[in-house]
Design a protein around this motif. Structure first.
Motif, PDB file in Angstrom:
ATOM      1  N   LEU A  51       0.828  -1.207   0.000  1.00 27.91           N
ATOM      2  CA  LEU A  51       0.000   0.000   0.000  1.00 27.91           C
ATOM      3  C   LEU A  51       0.871   1.270   0.000  1.00 27.91           C
ATOM      4  N   ASN A  52       1.896   1.247   0.858  1.00 30.36           N
ATOM      5  CA  ASN A  52       2.777   2.414   0.952  1.00 30.36           C
ATOM      6  C   ASN A  52       3.550   2.641  -0.349  1.00 30.36           C
ATOM      7  N   GLY A  55       1.129   3.923  -2.947  1.00 22.76           N
ATOM      8  CA  GLY A  55       0.752   5.299  -2.613  1.00 22.76           C
ATOM      9  C   GLY A  55       1.918   6.278  -2.643  1.00 22.76           C
ATOM     10  N   ARG A  84       2.072  12.341  -5.131  1.00 19.42           N
ATOM     11  CA  ARG A  84       1.016  11.872  -4.217  1.00 19.42           C
ATOM     12  C   ARG A  84      -0.170  12.826  -4.235  1.00 19.42           C
ATOM     13  N   VAL A  88      -2.996  10.349  -5.570  1.00 20.71           N
ATOM     14  CA  VAL A  88      -3.388   9.382  -4.540  1.00 20.71           C
ATOM     15  C   VAL A  88      -4.207  10.036  -3.432  1.00 20.71           C
ATOM     16  N   PHE A  90      -5.538   9.068   0.487  1.00 22.29           N
ATOM     17  CA  PHE A  90      -5.251   8.095   1.552  1.00 22.29           C
ATOM     18  C   PHE A  90      -6.403   8.022   2.560  1.00 22.29           C
ATOM     19  N   ALA A 158      -9.815  12.272   1.035  1.00 19.10           N
ATOM     20  CA  ALA A 158      -9.114  11.448   0.043  1.00 19.10           C
ATOM     21  C   ALA A 158      -9.646  11.676  -1.358  1.00 19.10           C
ATOM     22  N   VAL A 165      -6.127   7.069  -7.595  1.00 19.47           N
ATOM     23  CA  VAL A 165      -6.134   5.877  -6.742  1.00 19.47           C
ATOM     24  C   VAL A 165      -6.463   6.271  -5.306  1.00 19.47           C
ATOM     25  N   ILE A 166      -7.256   5.420  -4.652  1.00 20.94           N
ATOM     26  CA  ILE A 166      -7.453   5.602  -3.211  1.00 20.94           C
ATOM     27  C   ILE A 166      -6.818   4.397  -2.534  1.00 20.94           C
ATOM     28  N   VAL A 167      -5.888   4.660  -1.630  1.00 23.66           N
ATOM     29  CA  VAL A 167      -5.306   3.557  -0.863  1.00 23.66           C
ATOM     30  C   VAL A 167      -5.851   3.654   0.558  1.00 23.66           C
ATOM     31  N   ASP A 169      -5.836   1.907   4.338  1.00 19.39           N
ATOM     32  CA  ASP A 169      -5.150   0.976   5.244  1.00 19.39           C
ATOM     33  C   ASP A 169      -6.080   0.662   6.410  1.00 19.39           C
TER      34      ASP A 169
ATOM     35  N   ALA B 311       1.768  12.678   3.584  1.00 19.03           N
ATOM     36  CA  ALA B 311       0.948  11.770   2.779  1.00 19.03           C
ATOM     37  C   ALA B 311       0.066  12.567   1.820  1.00 19.03           C
TER      38      ALA B 311
END
Lengths: 238, 402
Positions: A51-52, A55, A84, A88, A90, A158, A165-167, A169, B311
């Motif tokens: 995942l990391n 992302g 990112r 992406v 998160f 997000a 992309v959506i990651v 966790d 992030a």
């Protein structure tokens, strides 16, 4: 569906307490556009590491990672944050909202990295909160929201920048069953209605079953995987 | 680089109690620093701006031992000496010994006005005076034995105007009938140089001498000092010549430049500038460490948040800048408050402080230095946590409890 996320011969090792752990071992993985994949496996199997890496939060020791036709693994440390921000979104187990900001301010935070004006950022954040059903909680701080509401704000954040992309966790890890179901339903809608490619790590079988595919990992390699309802057969592993 | 500046403001507001303490500590340090630097500058200015061509002759024994008046003629004949005046401490007070005390000196009018032509300016002269006010006041004092030239600050303090008669009570040279000494204000002066004290009264030496001797209580009067104007570059030789003149005299003299004389006064307070500077420096250092500690705590509490921001796509430099900005915000506010306190003190208690330290004023350079120190502390205190946050990988930061 075209290949959207591609990991080729990706290896990742960590050194802990003087011991070198090979977390990913020459992993090959492809995820098509608009897929909704659950990564499952025991602790230390490499789920979160994948995942990391997908992302752009971490880099592989070797191998190649491509996301949306861009070779992420060749980007420099200084290029990764920008990548990112553009590609992406998160979602974390513990929501990871900024506690001193209100819901709408949290959602507006990544939009600051876009060329949008303040008014446009506000409008987009309001829309994202509306999508997750929190129009009436915009000015609440995270401490004034329930766990499910916090996760919805995190999901709104997000999707606010309209990422490829959506990651996620363990997005349901800190939630009760009903709230977890509603969060999974929301992620499902993002996948089907907004065409978002979603990669999710979870230990929750009920949540995983709501994905299009489940990939199982063990000791850094894919052991099985396939579309839901099609049994397991490793079609996700290239 | 895009930085969410508002987030720093929000953190300052959210942790208001801790931040108020930090701001308070910085404001006290800046206040003390500005005040002490101003005090040091005040003390030094008197020394630095003193004329190099002006000498002070006093008794080699002590400033409190008078020199015989007949020394004046002998000093006047020393090569290089251009002007010479007696300068005798009077030690009187106006109405109240606690609030009405200020400096008064008996001087020789003509050489005094000439000697201080470039140091003082006449602000008010007797009514009807035309042309050069300095000449007008000098001439008025020539014809009025009780005439006095008064500094603007002391005139404002007591509401004196030209023409007023002011009674001073003198404990060193009291009138035998118990009445006060009367002086007539003939001029009010301001300062052309920062080092000049405009809280002094100057009056005619012959008024002092005749009054004291006329009472029959003293056989003779002397003078505490002679102020001597010498030709440019003649100071060193004149000092030697004057002191040699009285080497075997009834009173040996100690001649110095005006600057050295002023320095002697400052030294009488001990090494006050060093003492004040040490205190100011120590306070600034203590506050520096306290701000660094506060920012390190803030940085530790911000680890996870920095992970979130990383992030989301914020750059390391944006995250580092944010915490330095927050630190600057705190110390900047503290600095502003400290400067406001200093200026407030000057406004509220300036006259009281000037009573102890004539010419005290908050120095613009002290304010600038204080502001620079506050901002410097902010930058340095912010750098330590910002480097820590910048170095952390996003995944490490997100795992943190902070």
């Amino acid at each position: 569906m075209s290949e959207f996320i591609e990991l080729k011969q990706v290896t990742k090792t960590y050194t802990r307490g003087g011991e070198t752990l090979r977390v990913l071992d020459a992993l090959d993985l492809t995820i098509p556009h608009t897929d909704f994949v659950a990564l499952m496996g025991p602790s230390g199997s490499g789920k979160t590491t994948i995942l990391n890496i997908v992302g752009g939060l971490d880099r592989p020791d070797s191998g190649e990672v491509t996301v949306a036709n861009e070779t992420v693994s060749s980007l420099s440390e200084s290029q990764l944050p920008g990548w990112r921000a553009r590609h992406v979104g998160f979602v974390f187990q513990s929501f990871n909202l900024v506690p001193v900001l209100t819901a709408i301010e949290n959602v507006m935070l990544p939009l600051l990295l876009t060329p949008l004006s303040r008014a446009e950022r506000k409008k987009q954040a309001e829309f994202a909160l509306e999508v997750v059903g929190l129009s009436d909680r915009m000015t609440h701080r995270p401490s004034q929201l329930s766990g499910g509401q916090e996760q919805r704000v995190a999901i709104a954040r997000a999707i606010a920048t309209d990422p490829d992309v959506i990651v996620a966790d363990e997005p349901t890890g800190d939630l009760d069953r009903d709230t977890a179901n509603s969060v999974m339903e929301l992620l499902g809608r993002l996948n089907t209605e907004l065409q978002k490619t979603i990669v999710m790590v979870t230990h929750d079988h009920v949540a995983a079953e709501q994905c299009k595919r489940i990939l199982h990992l063990d000791k850094g390699t894919l052991v099985e995987g396939g579309p839901m309802g099609a049994g397991t057969g490793g079609s996700g592993a290239a | 680089m895009k930085v969410p500046w508002g987030l720093a403001l929000r953190h300052v507001r959210t942790h208001w109690f801790r931040n108020m303490l930090t701001i308070g500590a910085v404001s006290v340090a800046v206040f003390l620093f500005c005040f002490l630097v101003s005090l040091i500058v005040t003390l030094d200015a008197q020394v630095e701006e003193a004329s190099v061509d002006r000498l002070v002759v006093k008794s080699a024994v002590s400033l409190f031992v008078d020199l015989p008046l007949d020394y004046q003629t002998k000093i006047a004949n020393v090569p290089g000496v251009e002007l010479l005046t007696k300068w005798q401490w009077f030690g009187g007070y106006y109405q109240d010994p606690n609030t009405g005390f200020f400096a008064q000196f008996a001087v020789d009018v003509d050489p005094f006005f000439e000697m201080y032509e470039n140091d003082i300016e006449i602000l008010e002269a007797p009514a009807g005076a035309t042309g050069d006010l300095r000449i007008a006041v000098r001439d008025a004092m020539r014809s009025e034995k009780r005439g006095a030239l008064v500094g603007a600050t002391i005139a404002n303090k007591f509401g004196w105007k030209v023409g007023d008669t002011i009674p001073l009570i003198c404990t060193i040279f009291p009138k035998t009938d118990g009445t006060p000494w009367d002086f007539k204000v003939l001029g009010i002066y301001g300062k052309k140089k920062q080092s000049i004290d405009d809280q002094t009264l100057f009056f005619r030496f012959d008024y002092f001498e005749d009054t004291v001797l006329g009472q029959g209580t003293m056989d003779s009067v002397g003078t505490g000092t002679f102020f001597v104007q010498v030709a440019p570059g003649a100071s060193a030789k004149a000092i030697d010549d004057i002191d040699a003149l009285f080497h075997n005299g009834p009173q040996r003299t100690k001649t110095t430049t005006e600057g050295a004389f002023m320095q002697g006064f400052v030294s009488m307070l001990g090494n006050l500038p060093l003492f004040l500077g040490t205190i100011g420096g120590a306070v600034v250092f203590a506050v520096f460490f306290s701000v660094v500690n506060a920012m390190l705590i803030a940085g530790r509490q911000r680890i996870r948040e920095s992970g979130i921001m990383k992030a989301l796509g914020f750059s390391n430099s944006a995250i580092g800048t944010l915490i330095v900005f927050e630190s600057l915000l705190l110390t900047g506010l503290g600095g502003l408050l400290g400067i406001a306190l200093t200026l407030g003190l000057e406004r509220a208690a300036g006259p009281a402080i000037q009573g102890m330290f004539p010419n005290f004023g908050v120095e613009p350079r002290a304010i600038l230095l204080g502001a620079a120190i506050a901002l410097g502390i902010g930058v340095i205190a912010g750098i330590a946590p910002s480097l820590t946050l910048m170095r952390l990988r996003p995944t490490e930061a997100l795992r943190s409890d902070g």
